[in-house]
Design a protein around this motif. Structure first.
Motif, PDB file in Angstrom:
ATOM      1  N   LEU A 184       8.194 -33.088  -1.906  1.00  0.00           N
ATOM      2  CA  LEU A 184       8.450 -34.757  -1.806  1.00  0.00           C
ATOM      3  C   LEU A 184       7.924 -35.405  -3.016  1.00  0.00           C
ATOM      4  N   GLN A 185       8.682 -36.315  -3.562  1.00  0.00           N
ATOM      5  CA  GLN A 185       8.609 -37.075  -4.681  1.00  0.00           C
ATOM      6  C   GLN A 185       8.419 -38.369  -4.454  1.00  0.00           C
ATOM      7  N   ASP A 186       9.524 -38.977  -3.939  1.00  0.00           N
ATOM      8  CA  ASP A 186       9.704 -40.265  -3.398  1.00  0.00           C
ATOM      9  C   ASP A 186      10.586 -40.641  -2.189  1.00  0.00           C
ATOM     10  N   ALA A 187      10.461 -41.768  -1.585  1.00  0.00           N
ATOM     11  CA  ALA A 187      11.232 -42.048  -0.483  1.00  0.00           C
ATOM     12  C   ALA A 187      11.303 -43.549  -0.819  1.00  0.00           C
ATOM     13  N   ASN A 194       8.812 -24.889 -10.515  1.00  0.00           N
ATOM     14  CA  ASN A 194       9.932 -24.144 -10.400  1.00  0.00           C
ATOM     15  C   ASN A 194      10.960 -24.716 -10.100  1.00  0.00           C
ATOM     16  N   THR A 195      12.333 -24.175 -10.249  1.00  0.00           N
ATOM     17  CA  THR A 195      13.572 -24.805  -9.856  1.00  0.00           C
ATOM     18  C   THR A 195      13.688 -24.593  -8.193  1.00  0.00           C
ATOM     19  N   LEU A 196      14.004 -25.776  -7.751  1.00  0.00           N
ATOM     20  CA  LEU A 196      14.242 -25.746  -6.256  1.00  0.00           C
ATOM     21  C   LEU A 196      15.410 -25.115  -5.696  1.00  0.00           C
ATOM     22  N   GLN A 208      14.547 -24.187   0.458  1.00  0.00           N
ATOM     23  CA  GLN A 208      13.316 -24.943   0.371  1.00  0.00           C
ATOM     24  C   GLN A 208      13.589 -26.509   0.588  1.00  0.00           C
ATOM     25  N   VAL A 209      14.607 -27.039   0.233  1.00  0.00           N
ATOM     26  CA  VAL A 209      14.799 -28.345   0.154  1.00  0.00           C
ATOM     27  C   VAL A 209      15.322 -28.754   1.861  1.00  0.00           C
ATOM     28  N   THR A 210      16.273 -27.808   2.217  1.00  0.00           N
ATOM     29  CA  THR A 210      16.745 -27.959   3.609  1.00  0.00           C
ATOM     30  C   THR A 210      15.389 -27.765   4.686  1.00  0.00           C
ATOM     31  N   ALA A 211      14.617 -26.773   4.606  1.00  0.00           N
ATOM     32  CA  ALA A 211      13.564 -26.485   5.409  1.00  0.00           C
ATOM     33  C   ALA A 211      12.575 -27.777   5.419  1.00  0.00           C
ATOM     34  N   VAL A 212      12.206 -28.513   4.361  1.00  0.00           N
ATOM     35  CA  VAL A 212      11.368 -29.721   4.187  1.00  0.00           C
ATOM     36  C   VAL A 212      12.235 -30.809   4.819  1.00  0.00           C
ATOM     37  N   HIS A 213      13.700 -31.063   4.453  1.00  0.00           N
ATOM     38  CA  HIS A 213      14.305 -32.086   4.922  1.00  0.00           C
ATOM     39  C   HIS A 213      14.500 -32.099   6.276  1.00  0.00           C
ATOM     40  N   ASP A 214      14.613 -30.724   6.908  1.00  0.00           N
ATOM     41  CA  ASP A 214      14.928 -30.700   8.431  1.00  0.00           C
ATOM     42  C   ASP A 214      13.570 -31.104   9.119  1.00  0.00           C
ATOM     43  N   GLU A 215      12.581 -30.659   8.658  1.00  0.00           N
ATOM     44  CA  GLU A 215      11.263 -31.141   9.200  1.00  0.00           C
ATOM     45  C   GLU A 215      11.081 -32.633   9.213  1.00  0.00           C
ATOM     46  N   ILE A 216      11.521 -33.263   8.063  1.00  0.00           N
ATOM     47  CA  ILE A 216      11.436 -34.676   8.081  1.00  0.00           C
ATOM     48  C   ILE A 216      12.279 -35.219   9.112  1.00  0.00           C
ATOM     49  N   VAL A 217      13.605 -34.922   9.303  1.00  0.00           N
ATOM     50  CA  VAL A 217      14.260 -35.315  10.289  1.00  0.00           C
ATOM     51  C   VAL A 217      13.939 -35.125  11.584  1.00  0.00           C
ATOM     52  N   ASN A 218      13.262 -33.990  12.023  1.00  0.00           N
ATOM     53  CA  ASN A 218      12.816 -33.703  13.308  1.00  0.00           C
ATOM     54  C   ASN A 218      11.580 -34.636  13.614  1.00  0.00           C
ATOM     55  N   ALA A 219      10.755 -35.050  12.668  1.00  0.00           N
ATOM     56  CA  ALA A 219       9.844 -35.818  12.890  1.00  0.00           C
ATOM     57  C   ALA A 219      10.136 -37.238  13.123  1.00  0.00           C
ATOM     58  N   LEU A 220      11.305 -37.947  12.425  1.00  0.00           N
ATOM     59  CA  LEU A 220      11.938 -39.242  12.533  1.00  0.00           C
ATOM     60  C   LEU A 220      12.569 -39.103  13.989  1.00  0.00           C
ATOM     61  N   THR A 221      13.302 -38.164  14.346  1.00  0.00           N
ATOM     62  CA  THR A 221      14.002 -38.212  15.785  1.00  0.00           C
ATOM     63  C   THR A 221      13.017 -38.249  17.063  1.00  0.00           C
ATOM     64  N   ALA A 222      11.789 -37.356  16.406  1.00  0.00           N
ATOM     65  CA  ALA A 222      10.732 -37.311  17.611  1.00  0.00           C
ATOM     66  C   ALA A 222      10.237 -38.734  17.955  1.00  0.00           C
ATOM     67  N   GLU A 223      10.205 -39.598  16.692  1.00  0.00           N
ATOM     68  CA  GLU A 223       9.756 -41.118  17.043  1.00  0.00           C
ATOM     69  C   GLU A 223      11.162 -42.066  17.551  1.00  0.00           C
ATOM     70  N   LYS A 276      10.236 -30.195 -16.182  1.00  0.00           N
ATOM     71  CA  LYS A 276      11.058 -29.342 -16.769  1.00  0.00           C
ATOM     72  C   LYS A 276      12.122 -29.038 -15.789  1.00  0.00           C
ATOM     73  N   TYR A 277      12.170 -29.083 -14.954  1.00  0.00           N
ATOM     74  CA  TYR A 277      13.016 -28.795 -13.726  1.00  0.00           C
ATOM     75  C   TYR A 277      13.639 -29.890 -12.879  1.00  0.00           C
ATOM     76  N   PRO A 278      14.977 -29.660 -12.329  1.00  0.00           N
ATOM     77  CA  PRO A 278      15.695 -30.660 -12.174  1.00  0.00           C
ATOM     78  C   PRO A 278      15.337 -30.993 -10.428  1.00  0.00           C
ATOM     79  N   GLY A 279      15.217 -32.467 -10.032  1.00  0.00           N
ATOM     80  CA  GLY A 279      14.917 -32.786  -8.886  1.00  0.00           C
ATOM     81  C   GLY A 279      16.402 -32.845  -8.022  1.00  0.00           C
ATOM     82  N   VAL A 280      16.036 -33.061  -6.683  1.00  0.00           N
ATOM     83  CA  VAL A 280      17.075 -33.136  -5.760  1.00  0.00           C
ATOM     84  C   VAL A 280      17.223 -34.394  -4.824  1.00  0.00           C
TER      85      VAL A 280
END
Length: 801
Positions: A743-746, A775-777, A781-796, A710-714
């Motif tokens: 996370l829905q897809d990459a 719920n509506t994102l 929420q998105v920034t927190a998860v996105h930053d965690e992903i970026v940090n993991a990528l830069t760590a590698e 029911k809720y939009p994605g980002v």
């Protein structure tokens, strides 16, 4: 095996129409493949006597014959046969008659002379050319004896007959003889059987005074016997014998040779006739051939022998190739006066190897290969002597000279009536069972329902209780056995197994994607035995391959799929998409059973789609082949992962392993350009191969359907600079590991190398989709998860661009 009804009825009293007889025999296990009716399409065919022959006044190659056909006056017939002459008894088709092929006989004028009928050859009345006696191969047939003019010609020729062609299975060697066919018919109809006369009158002289027999290898020749017949007169065999041979597919030659062939057909026991005066000694020695020894057979061909071959010798040199063919210098000729009749038992395996190696397949070798009836060996020799006495005026010497042992004529088998009825599902009485077995010629003793059955050697296929039960059912009649349904305490409905169900889904998916199913050989040549194999286990080789192209069991399905594509492309079918589900084989060492694993393989080449009116076409590429596998994974509710790899036979930069739950289960890639060129594949060709057993072993739970969110994605895009050795799959894996619940897809949507990029680096752009189904994102929420992903990528080691 050709079985003449006329000949059969001389052995067993059965007065049945040929169609009924053939149907009954077929229903009980011996298939009658064809019925040859020599009376079909023939009308008004009589015997004629040529009273005179004169030259046709207007044709050099025609003669005018006055022929007595049993009417008041002889008729005039114009004949062009080179061998027609006055004083002959011939076959005449009279005016109004018919011949095979729709030929109608009419009164006609040939070069001005009236012709009232036709003098016929055997070929013209339906006899095959290859069995017609040599003397009449190029002209008309004339009877050897006086026949009353006007007599039915088919009756005089013993061709008022039908012949059944038995299509025998290898176990029914007993039916390769007229006596065997008579036993079968006698059993089916309960009719009395009359065996041929076999006892000749003999002289006081013993055969042992003329010859001696020695067998050096009893394991290869268990029994060898011979009888001697003196003062034979070579000439044509009687008309009835010639006719029976021709109907059986054998050309008559002379009385001595014909008798040998006749007894072969009658008893199924191959015989050989030697000219005693040309054997070269008074000794017959049966031995194994010497390596490289040579002899010339009856077909005037010099044969080089091996030590595994059995030869009949005169003590020095071979005079016959045992069980296969005689030698040239001891054969029966027009000058033969004294004959040695041979009857023997040879090792079936040795005969088969010799006949196959020398390409000498004969009526004799085919019977020796299947095993002959020991009870008929001496009977057949005696029968030949009897016929030589009566139809070649021979004098038969007393006794026989033999070496070895015939062995047992019967095999006892014990069985109970209850065992027979329980197996068949019948309620036959003891008397009915004993009657069925007795009709087959099996002597049976009954001790209160416990039967002891004595099986004769002619029925080598009956060895165990189950064989006896089959014989009882056959003779009793399969149609007489009542139909019953099985009784179960619990009955369950039939359904597909999980593997069957998933296989059907998989096949529908692949065929829906445009692939066609292929079925290829399990055998490949040695050079490709381990092609595309992911195992280090050795190949399984055949001991005796039919050809080098099929010498080992395959370890991959791809070699033959490549052959199939090459075959199609060579015939201008350039767009080929195939898949196969089949087994591959891996050896486990001597004495161990091999592993059999089922694989799923596919091959794609050419244009996958083409819209000519739009000027568009889609060529097969790596991602299209990968899409086929992903469609399969989706239908089976599993997920495939891919990692770059290298493999012999595949393109070094366009090959990947296929992983399921972290385990490699196969590969996908483009054929190496060199291999493609060797197979004349001009367009890029892609293949895949999966371990189907491992794929099927993955348990798939119930499918849980989810409602549309029911809720939009980002979505957020991210561009990363990484080393060229880092695969996009590794980056996606890191993103999924740190994406949490939202996370829905990459998906990778761009890869760039070149200008503005440092050497050894590449840019990978990834679109990341976030969604919360409840719920509506929020941006936080998105920034927190996105930053965690970026940090993991830069760590590698990735650098955000």
């Amino acid at each position: 095996m050709f079985v003449s009804k006329e000949w059969l009825e001389s052995l067993v009293a059965v007065n049945e129409p040929i169609q009924s007889l053939a149907e009954r025999i077929t229903r009980t296990g011996i298939e009658v493949d064809d019925i040859i009716d020599y009376t079909a399409e023939i009308k008004k065919l009589v015997v004629g006597y040529v009273e005179s022959k004169t030259q046709h006044p207007n044709a050099d190659k025609l003669n005018i014959c006055k022929v007595d056909i049993g009417e008041e006056e002889p008729v005039q017939i114009v004949c062009g046969a080179p061998n027609v002459d006055a004083g002959q008894y011939v076959i005449v088709a009279t005016v109004g008659g018919r011949l095979p092929g729709g030929v109608k006989i009419k009164r006609a004028k040939l070069r001005g002379e009236v012709s009232e009928g036709m003098i016929c050859s055997l070929q013209e009345i339906g006899v095959q050319s290859n069995v017609v006696p040599k003397a009449f191969e190029e002209g008309i047939y004339n009877f050897p004896n006086e026949v009353k003019p006007g007599t039915d010609a088919l009756e005089a020729l013993y061709l008022n007959d039908q012949v059944m062609e038995f299509d025998l299975t290898p176990n029914r060697a007993d039916a390769l003889s007229m006596v065997g066919a008579a036993y079968e018919t006698s059993a089916l109809y309960g009719a009395p059987l009359t065996l041929p006369e076999t006892q000749p009158d003999t002289t006081e002289t013993s055969a042992s005074e003329e010859i001696s027999v020695t067998v050096e290898n009893p394991d290869k020749t268990p029994y060898y016997s011979a009888r001697v017949v003196k003062n034979v007169k070579i000439g044509p065999s009687p008309m009835w014998m010639q006719a029976r041979l021709m109907k059986a597919g054998i050309r008559p030659i002379n009385n001595v040779v014909d008798i040998s062939n006749y007894v072969l057909l009658e008893y199924g026991q191959p015989l050989h006739m030697f000219d005693q005066d040309h054997i070269g000694s008074d000794k017959i020695v049966v031995r194994q051939a010497q390596e490289g020894e040579k002899m010339t057979t009856l077909d005037d061909t010099e044969r080089e022998l091996l030590a595994s071959d059995i030869v009949i010798t005169n003590g020095k040199e071979p005079i016959a190739l045992g069980g296969v063919m005689g030698g040239d210098f001891s054969e029966v000729t027009e000058q033969t006066q004294n004959v040695v009749v041979e009857g023997a038992i040879f090792d079936p395996v040795s005969i088969r190897h010799t006949s196959r190696r020398l390409n000498l397949r004969s009526e004799s070798s085919s019977r020796f290969e299947k095993g002959i009836a020991t009870e008929f060996v001496d009977q057949a020799v005696d029968r030949a002597c009897y016929l030589l006495e009566h139809y070649a005026q021979g004098e038969v010497l007393s006794d026989r000279v033999a070496s070895g042992d015939l062995g047992e004529f019967i095999t006892p088998i014990e069985i109970t009536v209850d065992k027979i009825n329980n197996t068949i599902g019948s309620e036959m009485t003891v008397e009915a069972i004993v009657k069925s077995l007795s009709q087959l010629g099996f002597k049976t003793e009954n001790n209160e329902g416990n039967l002891t059955v004595y099986v004769p050697s002619r029925r080598r296929d009956v060895k165990i209780k189950e064989d006896l039960i089959e014989e009882v059912a056959r003779i009793y009649g399969y149609d007489e056995i009542p139909s019953t349904l099985p009784v179960f305490e619990q009955v369950t409905s039939g359904q597909l197994t999980d593997r069957q169900s998933k296989t059907r889904i998989l096949k529908r998916t692949l065929e829906g994607a445009g692939l066609s199913e292929a079925i290829t050989y399990s055998l490949v040549d040695r050079a490709r035995g381990k092609a595309f194999s992911v195992s280090d286990k050795p190949n399984i080789e055949l001991l005796m391959p039919m050809s080098e192209a099929h010498a080992v069991l395959r370890q991959s399905l791809l070699p033959h799929l490549i052959d199939a594509v090459a075959y199609n492309v060579a015939r201008k079918n350039t767009n080929v998409f195939l898949y196969e589900i089949g087994r591959v084989f891996f050896a486990n060492g001597k004495g161990e059973l091999p592993d059999e694993v089922e694989y799923l393989s596919g091959i794609l080449t050419g244009e996958y789609s083409s819209n000519q009116w739009q000027g568009k076409k889609e060529l097969t590429d790596f991602y299209l082949a990968k899409g086929v596998l992903d469609a399969v994974a989706e239908k089976l509710d599993v997920t495939f992962d891919y990692e770059a790899t290298q493999m012999d036979g595949l393109h070094p930069g366009r090959t990947a392993n296929v992983l399921l739950n972290g385990e490699v289960i196969g590969f996908i890639g483009e054929l190496h350009p060199q291999l493609a060129e060797e197979n004349d594949l001009k367009q890029r060709t892609y293949v895949f191969e999966l371990n189907y057993d491992k794929l099927m072993n993955v348990s798939v739970g119930y499918i849980n359907y989810e409602q549309i969110p029911k809720y939009p994605g980002v979505t957020r895009d991210i561009a990363l600079e990484v080393d060229t050795t880092v695969s996009a799959a590794e980056l996606i894996s890191t993103i999924k590991a740190h994406g949490g619940k939202i996370l829905q897809d990459a998906q990778v949507f761009d890869v760039y190398e070149g200008e503005h990029m440092e050497a050894g680096k590449k840019s990978v752009a990834i679109r990341i989709s976030y969604l919360d189904t409840e719920n509506t994102l929020t941006d936080e929420q998105v920034t927190a998860v996105h930053d965690e992903i970026v940090n993991a990528l830069t760590a590698e080691g990735a650098v955000i661009r």
